[in-house]
Scaffold this active site. Structure first.
Site, PDB file in Angstrom:
ATOM      1  CB  CYS D  89      -0.890   0.050   1.243  1.00  0.00           C
ATOM      2  SG  CYS D  89      -1.882  -1.414   1.539  1.00  0.00           S
ATOM      3  CG  HIS D 107      -5.979  -0.605   2.385  1.00  0.00           C
ATOM      4  ND1 HIS D 107      -7.137  -0.527   1.635  1.00  0.00           N
ATOM      5  CD2 HIS D 107      -5.420  -1.806   2.061  1.00  0.00           C
ATOM      6  CE1 HIS D 107      -7.256  -1.612   0.889  1.00  0.00           C
ATOM      7  NE2 HIS D 107      -6.232  -2.398   1.133  1.00  0.00           N
ATOM      8  CG  HIS D 109      -9.033  -6.177   2.736  1.00  0.00           C
ATOM      9  ND1 HIS D 109      -8.376  -7.349   2.482  1.00  0.00           N
ATOM     10  CD2 HIS D 109      -8.318  -5.201   2.112  1.00  0.00           C
ATOM     11  CE1 HIS D 109      -7.288  -7.111   1.757  1.00  0.00           C
ATOM     12  NE2 HIS D 109      -7.234  -5.815   1.527  1.00  0.00           N
ATOM     13  CD  GLU D 130     -26.935  14.997  12.613  1.00  0.00           C
ATOM     14  OE1 GLU D 130     -27.809  15.328  11.786  1.00  0.00           O
ATOM     15  OE2 GLU D 130     -26.337  15.815  13.323  1.00  0.00           O
ATOM     16  CG  HIS D 186      -8.826  -4.012  -2.814  1.00  0.00           C
ATOM     17  ND1 HIS D 186      -7.694  -3.842  -3.564  1.00  0.00           N
ATOM     18  CD2 HIS D 186      -8.413  -3.980  -1.520  1.00  0.00           C
ATOM     19  CE1 HIS D 186      -6.640  -3.733  -2.768  1.00  0.00           C
ATOM     20  NE2 HIS D 186      -7.046  -3.809  -1.529  1.00  0.00           N
TER      21      HIS D 186
END
Lengths: 225, 225, 225, 225
Positions: D89, D107, D109, D130, D186
């Site tokens: 990443c 990140h 999943h 809200e 992903h």
């Protein structure tokens, strides 16, 4: 340095400033206050004080040092933590205190409350579920019966939380038997005579809202004829 | 001061008064006893005592000091905590003790139990699921087989918990092979020879009830032909 | 007194007897081993030992003292805890060890596995989901690609867990690329070269099974064309 | 021996190397990073450093010792833990740092993100909830309004995580008001000015994604007319 520290420092885990922190962690694990959503206020009747979680912070990480303290009689802040803003829920919490003489008020962004606000129109209604017996009669002593119909008014959301005050006050007056108000597409406000009663009502209501969503999905009416 | 403190004070985490507290915290994390719902009782065969969680309190916050103790032979309370009421489930727990010689009885407001009571008529039935093998034969030693049909009777709810006693006793007698009774729109009672067996049966049944709801939703019969 | 205590006593939290306990608590919080369901075995290659959780006990309460130890080369028990029975999964764990040279094998009653076994026929299949990349190629080094099709065979359940051995062995051989076998209406077996790999594969597979159930419910094919 | 240990050793629980570990445990309990999925990076602006969780490890078990440290100005690794690989990443985290001057990037999943990527086409959109108010305007100070439409771009997944960089950079530029990008089949990338803002945005977005899936399932439009 923040003044009024003596109001939130205590060795007693039952002190309102510490209880707010503990309950916020509990609410976080239920998914009710993630993303800074929700809030809670506890009223100390004996000392005429109101304790309030701050605005826009991670509820599960609140420390007693982050708590606002307000004097109930004139609604003046006795303690304002540096760099924090008072909760936008404050006028709504005060509505529960002044109209209903509540001892605590909880606000969550419960997904079950939001979903019920999308599945029901003016009120959420459910009857003939045992968990209803955890709810108070409000207008008279004691708890609701199993076959009673629990009715929770749903008010429309507004752009600013403070703007909810009028509709919330009206709903509280129109539904004298309720101890909660759902805000459409937003969440729920639940109050009680004490912090523990407010917590219990909030848990019981959320159970019923979650069950209500499931019953709707299965085509089962939430009110029994 | 509450008398009978010697009955609940112990350094042993396996003492019934301490186990009740531990299990209530466990049940709370499963969502089975939120909002003061549910209850549990453990029987100490050796000393002829029954330990009972109190009525209407937050189950996850119970302390040994809150536990009621009853003498089994004459059902007289040996310990009554100040300001607390005995559980309304007490006559139902006693039914499991006297009719089935149970060593513990668990009552929850499990949403899966409530949903199954809305999806099934007189009984909840499931077969051909491995988890069934955790259940006892009851009428003879050993556990159920994978292909056995687990049948749990469903009784109608009543306004007061005590009023369930007659129907519960009848269901226990009519279904000699069951170790649980579902109460429609209410929850479930599960018992076992020991507290651990009751806990295991309750977990296995809840797994099967949850699976049963999902199977119903997907149009898959819970009993295999 | 149980012999072979030196095999399970260790200050090292990475000792297999301690890891089994830790992982069983982890599995319990995922809902994979409630009601005594499931099991786990770890192989100590260096010392030629196999560690096994016992049969029919509450997995989240297991202590190192409850662990069975078997010598790998002749499958003789070196340590048999008093009053406990070896896991019925033992021949299945041994199949993963002997056929695939696995270092650990996990068995759960995952509801997602059970549901997939009801929604899929001979195999569970999914492709084009990033989480697939956590899975090993098995027949060659490295991990699966995003667009690879993960195929997990589903075998029929049997009355006794031991009786699964033949079908499991056959599935392992017929699907040389799999590191798991689903047992219909029962659960799943997952193994790996080490205990951590087995744990990761089990988590990744369960994620994919859960996602597969949701995709099926929404009418989305689990395999992308 | 790994060099650069002084960069990750600290008694301060707010040190980036320790925060990454704490947040990964938090994400694990939410089910966002099971099976080694997901990752997180924190940028220390003051010292011009980037802290990165390693690739392919169990996120809930990460220790400060496992953290990579990169110098921001020339993207050179100052600390490379032995036997670990940098996160795939990394170029994506760097995109958030360089294009948006982010202070942290998360990140996951998340299954809700994956499901929304299957239920929505080019963007995930939701309005009049809200929880949207927890999201930043990005292109100007302050937060979104209740009735604003939250739009999160969805990019197509690629075989290798690094290959996402081009599409991610383009989405960040095409959607200047977004603080997140969903990757189809992903998961999601979420960033913020600080680690706490990134965490809050990620929680708020996941709440909205989960709600979006439920609304879709009930046939309720996620954008209000």
């Amino acid at each position: 340095m923040t003044n009024g520290n003596e109001l939130i420092e205590s060795e007693n885990p039952m002190h309102p400033a510490r209880l707010i922190c503990e309950l916020c962690r509990n609410f976080y694990t239920h998914g009710w206050v993630t993303g800074t959503g929700g809030g809670i206020s506890i009223r100390d009747r004996e000392n005429g004080l109101i304790f309030l979680a701050p605005s826009g912070v991670q509820k599960e990480r609140i420390q007693p040092d982050n708590i606002f303290v307000m004097r109930y009689k004139d609604q003046e802040y006795l303690r304002t933590p540096t760099d924090l803003k008072p909760s936008a829920c404050t006028p709504l919490f005060l509505a529960a205190y002044t109209i209903r003489d509540a001892g605590a008020c909880i606000h969550t962004h419960s997904q079950s409350a939001v979903l019920c606000s999308l599945l029901f129109d003016k009120v959420f209604e459910i009857s003939n579920i045992e968990q209803i017996k955890a709810m108070p009669n409000v207008t008279r002593p004691g708890h609701m019966k199993y076959s009673d119909r629990l009715v929770i008014p749903i008010i429309e959301n507004t752009e600013k939380e403070e703007e909810l005050e009028g509709a919330l006050r009206q709903a509280i007056k129109e539904y004298p038997g309720t101890t909660a108000v759902i805000v459409r597409r937003h969440g729920i406000y639940v109050w009680g005579e004490t912090v523990w009663k407010a917590k219990v009502y909030n848990e019981a209501i959320d159970y019923l809202l979650e069950l209500g969503v499931k019953m709707k999905q299965m085509g089962i009416p939430t009110v029994k004829n």
